[in-house]
Design an enzyme around this catalytic site. Structure first.
Site: not given
Length: 378
Positions: A188, A267
């Protein structure tokens, strides 16, 4: 009590062989070739692989780890176990410090029980421009002192932190995390190639869902992808659900990093195992349509509804991995990331009897955890 599994195709790091294995007191005591001595449970030539290890998982079966609800977390673990994941790390998402503290404290109790393998903070120290399905209003600049408080809340069970290396304070926070025994993962992030290398030099050793939520690979500006793939100290996560990453890019990462530095992750979010509809991921509202999770107010992908058996099967059938390599990226490599390879991750004498029985088409036909059947072979 002793149990022998016979007439099996056993997948080990060395290859696939026809044989048998014996389990006593939850551990593998013998692994042999050919016919088993004496009687045993015949698996009819089906494959036996080690239980899958998922180091990036937000929940399933309606349970979301970021909420810290223990009963719901148990439901999520049970769902993933039925799909072959015998070791799960609980991933949180960006939230208020109070919310993260409460969730970590609650999940730490499940880690004590052995239900979870640890806690992963995916945020709040991530890039605003690459935050994906994280609430940008709750993002914070990295702080070693602040993160120390989150580690304390996890009571020894915080195992990973995802962080954007370009942010002020990130390098010091990475060093502090590693010193505390926490795996620092880069992700990220809007970092360039050099900034990514700085994060690796500071101690980061994992790439959070490679390719996703980071600048793309470029021939003049290689960005983080090239740095993460090229460095032998880094293990790269890959989400193999057919949505997050094209099979050609999965193949590229696998061929560059090899099975020893590649790990499959799901995820997965609370919607995993359920149908389409509206769900939550931390403070964010998510809508699942045709099995794909996105934020309700845009097109941003918000985790997945993937299970590890599907990721494993796709890796063999679409990416082209051999069975031993697929086993390594789904089991042994993530076990090594967690420091658990001496106990789980491969079929070997002395290791825990965490096993998955697979059909010829690599569908789950049975799952065992610590020598006890989660689902008996069918």
């Amino acid at each position: 009590m002793s149990l022998t599994l016979a007439d099996a195709r056993i997948v080990t790091p060395e290859g696939v062989h026809e044989g048998w294995l014996t389990i006593e007191d939850g551990r593998i005591t013998h692994v042999g070739r050919g016919s088993a001595p004496g009687s045993g449970l015949s698996l009819g030539g089906r494959h036996v692989v080690p239980g899958f290890v998922d180091i990036h998982n937000h929940g399933g079966a309606g349970g979301s780890f970021p909420t810290g609800e223990q009963d719901k977390a148990r439901d999520a673990v049970e769902l993933h176990r039925r799909h072959g994941t015998t070791t799960t790390m609980a991933s949180l998402v960006t939230d208020s410090l109070d919310g993260l503290t409460r969730a970590a404290s609650a999940l730490a109790e499940l880690c004590y029980e052995g239900l979870l393998a640890g806690i992963h903070f995916e945020g709040p120290y991530i890039s605003r421009s690459r935050c994906g399905a994280h609430d940008p209003a709750l993002l914070r600049e990295p702080s070693p002192q602040e993160f120390a408080g989150l580690v304390k809340a996890g009571r020894g069970h915080v195992r990973m932190l995802t962080i954007a290396t370009e942010l002020p304070g990130a390098l010091d926070t990475i060093r502090m995390a590693v010193a505390e025994g926490v795996i620092a993962a880069l992700g990220h992030s809007d970092a360039d190639y050099d900034q990514t290398l700085e994060g690796i030099e500071a101690g980061a050793s994992v790439a959070t869902h490679l390719y996703n939520a980071m600048p793309p690979l470029g021939h003049r500006a290689p960005g983080p992808v090239a740095a993460l793939l090229d460095d032998e100290r880094v293990t790269v996560e890959l989400i193999n659900d057919g949505v997050h990453v094209h099979p050609a890019m999965l193949r590229l990462a696998y061929e560059v990093a090899g099975p020893g530095r590649t790990t499959l992750v799901t995820d997965a979010i609370s919607a995993t195992g359920l149908g389409d509809g509206d769900y939550v991921l931390g403070p964010m509202r998510v809508r699942v349509e045709d099995g794909v999770a996105r934020l309700v107010d845009g097109s941003t992908i918000a985790g997945s509804t993937l299970t590890m058996d599907v990721a494993f099967r796709r890796s063999v059938q679409e990416v082209g991995m051999s069975l031993p390599d697929a086993v390594q990226v789904a089991s042994l490599t993530p076990a090594r990331v967690l420091g658990l390879a001496g106990r789980i991750g491969s079929i070997a004498v002395g290791k825990a009897a965490d096993l998955v029985v697979l059909s010829d088409s690599l569908e789950v036909a049975g799952v065992m955890k610590d020598g006890g059947w989660i689902t008996e072979p069918r």
